[in-house]
Scaffold this motif. Structure first.
Motif, PDB file in Angstrom:
ATOM      1  N   GLY A   1       9.353  -7.289 -16.483  1.00 28.62           N
ATOM      2  CA  GLY A   1       8.125  -8.066 -16.358  1.00 28.62           C
ATOM      3  C   GLY A   1       7.129  -7.571 -15.328  1.00 28.62           C
ATOM      4  N   GLY A   2       7.340  -6.382 -14.775  1.00 30.95           N
ATOM      5  CA  GLY A   2       6.433  -5.855 -13.775  1.00 30.95           C
ATOM      6  C   GLY A   2       5.523  -4.782 -14.333  1.00 30.95           C
ATOM      7  N   PRO A   3       4.623  -4.242 -13.503  1.00 30.47           N
ATOM      8  CA  PRO A   3       3.737  -3.164 -13.943  1.00 30.47           C
ATOM      9  C   PRO A   3       4.478  -1.835 -13.974  1.00 30.47           C
ATOM     10  N   SER A   4       3.841  -0.813 -14.488  1.00 26.46           N
ATOM     11  CA  SER A   4       4.452   0.513 -14.540  1.00 26.46           C
ATOM     12  C   SER A   4       4.780   0.985 -13.127  1.00 26.46           C
ATOM     13  N   SER A   5       6.071   1.097 -12.822  1.00 28.87           N
ATOM     14  CA  SER A   5       6.530   1.478 -11.486  1.00 28.87           C
ATOM     15  C   SER A   5       7.817   2.280 -11.633  1.00 28.87           C
ATOM     16  N   PRO A   6       7.720   3.599 -11.713  1.00 33.61           N
ATOM     17  CA  PRO A   6       8.931   4.416 -11.873  1.00 33.61           C
ATOM     18  C   PRO A   6       9.852   4.294 -10.676  1.00 33.61           C
ATOM     19  N   GLY A   7      11.157   4.432 -10.918  1.00 29.71           N
ATOM     20  CA  GLY A   7      12.113   4.287  -9.821  1.00 29.71           C
ATOM     21  C   GLY A   7      13.308   5.195  -9.977  1.00 29.71           C
ATOM     22  N   ILE A   8      14.045   5.339  -8.901  1.00 27.40           N
ATOM     23  CA  ILE A   8      15.284   6.110  -8.907  1.00 27.40           C
ATOM     24  C   ILE A   8      16.206   5.535  -7.835  1.00 27.40           C
TER      25      ILE A   8
ATOM     26  N   PRO B   1       0.801  -1.237   0.000  1.00 30.93           N
ATOM     27  CA  PRO B   1       0.000   0.000   0.000  1.00 30.93           C
ATOM     28  C   PRO B   1       0.828   1.279   0.000  1.00 30.93           C
ATOM     29  N   ASP B   2       2.020   1.233   0.602  1.00 28.76           N
ATOM     30  CA  ASP B   2       2.855   2.425   0.665  1.00 28.76           C
ATOM     31  C   ASP B   2       3.906   2.389  -0.435  1.00 28.76           C
ATOM     32  N   GLN B   3       3.821   3.336  -1.345  1.00 28.14           N
ATOM     33  CA  GLN B   3       4.791   3.470  -2.418  1.00 28.14           C
ATOM     34  C   GLN B   3       5.390   4.877  -2.348  1.00 28.14           C
ATOM     35  N   PRO B   4       6.647   5.079  -2.653  1.00 27.95           N
ATOM     36  CA  PRO B   4       7.544   4.072  -3.191  1.00 27.95           C
ATOM     37  C   PRO B   4       8.030   3.086  -2.126  1.00 27.95           C
TER      38      PRO B   4
END
Length: 425
Positions: free
Chosen positions: A296-303, A98-101
């Protein structure tokens, strides 16, 4: 005699305390920022790095330690930590939290087959963080702030943060076309790697160490001139957050980083210490929106970023920062004779059970030799047990810093030391 493999090193006890000190600083800083540790395998399926890091990078083309196992599967010793962390994020469905990022850090050995030089080894220790699941530019600023905090808490002052934007896919495509048009007429003047990069990934030409002084490098189209409105606005927000955090930075339109997965924010932290060497980069990182989908994952931006522990220690040395050796002994027990030695063994055990760092002599040396050993171990207190002390069930306790010496009943020795340690804090 068998020696350590080329490109690796033994970290001996007189140096390992420095590693432990900076590792503690790193873990404490991550805890303050609420980044949690993740531990991934030292080897992964080779495909993870060819897809995640990029098959046009030097890492994949030249530097990976790849082998086949007995099942004819291609495996690779991890050359960096982001791909493994993102793989774990996807495999364990951390995107469903539930908590992103999701805020993660790792620390451990990486492997690259490259020429050994100061602070660079074929097996090296890397610390990195990854914040995955948010496209908020405030996260970019937080990631950079964490890296700067680690260096400052370790004692470094001569630091420079360099910043650039690689833009989104549309911005990069427009810039790519401009780079191809710029370099193509004279690409035969560049190294073989750059010639291969021209069509696949011309941005990597700007990162070439061999042709860095070619005149076309200085006049190459700048990516920042091709940022679309959305990318430019994103970069402006990152800079505004850094300004709010009072973190100074310099803009460098030629900063591209060496891995294919970067987009938008890219940064490096450099040492400006005198005599540090030609390679000044301490840490580097950036945003990698799209990497989770690639694996292979869903749209999940990262840094994220990564830093070399070896280069951090080199920078501390260049700035003459002395790290405290916390491995010093609290107490050194000197036993003079067989019967006192038996009592010394019991006393050492009692001290250690009470959380006191204690050591004793195991070579049956004379008093003077044992005192020298206690001094080398930087013992704060020396306990002296001889036949007379044993007969009276007492022990001589000497405070090494002041020279003060006191006779204490053996049953009270542990309490005595704990009390004096507390008073000296």
């Amino acid at each position: 005699m068998i020696k350590v493999p080329r490109g690796t090193q033994d970290i001996l006890p007189e140096q390992s305390y420095k590693w432990q000190t900076v590792e503690t600083i790193i873990r404490d800083t991550c805890n303050v920022y609420q980044y949690k540790e993740i531990r991934t395998p030292i080897f992964e399926h080779t495909e993870l790095f060819t897809r995640g890091v990029g098959d046009t990078t030097d890492i994949v083309q030249k530097e990976m330690y790849t082998f086949e196992d007995r099942g004819n599967r291609s495996l690779t010793l991890r050359p960096e930590g982001t791909a493994s962390t993102v793989r774990a994020y996807v495999e364990h469905k951390l995107f469903g939290q539930p908590d992103q990022p999701v805020k993660l850090y790792y620390m451990g050995p990486m492997f690259r087959y490259e020429r050994q030089q100061a602070g660079r080894y074929r097996q090296f220790v890397q610390f990195g963080i990854e914040a995955i699941g948010s496209a908020d530019p405030a996260v970019d600023a937080e990631v950079i702030a964490l890296a700067m905090d680690v260096y400052k808490k370790a004692g470094l002052k001569d630091l420079k943060l360099v910043l650039n934007s690689l833009g989104d896919a549309a911005s990069r495509n427009a810039h790519k076309e401009a780079l191809v048009a710029h370099f193509a007429p004279r690409i035969n003047e560049f190294c073989g790697d750059c010639q291969q990069r021209l069509e696949k990934n011309p941005l990597r030409i700007l990162d070439c160490k061999r042709d860095r002084d070619h005149e076309l490098m200085a006049t190459a189209p700048k990516l920042t001139d091709y940022l679309n409105e959305e990318s430019a606005a994103y970069f402006d927000r990152v800079k505004a957050y850094l300004d709010a955090l009072e973190i100074p930075y310099e803009l460098d339109p030629n900063l591209v980083r060496g891995l294919d997965y970067y987009n938008h924010t890219a940064f490096e932290i450099m040492s400006t210490a005198s005599g540090f060497g030609a390679i000044t980069t301490l840490a580097g990182g950036g945003r990698y929106n799209g990497l989770v989908e690639e694996l292979g994952g869903p749209s999940s931006p990262g840094i994220g970023f990564a830093m070399s522990i070896e280069r951090l220690l080199l920078a501390l040395e260049a700035e003459k920062v002395e790290l405290e050796d916390t491995s010093a002994s609290d107490a050194y027990i000197i036993a003079l004779g067989d019967a006192p030695k038996m009592e010394a063994m019991r006393l050492v055990k009692q001290l250690r059970d009470a959380g006191v760092s204690a050591e004793m002599d195991y070579a049956d040396r004379k008093l003077k030799a044992q005192m020298k050993s206690a001094d080398r171990k930087k013992a704060a207190y020396v306990f002296i047990l001889g036949e007379d002390e044993l007969a009276s069930q007492t022990v001589q306790i000497k405070h090494m810093a002041t020279g003060e010496q006191q006779l204490v009943a053996i049953p009270e020795a542990v309490t005595y030391l704990q009390k004096h340690k507390e008073e000296s804090r």
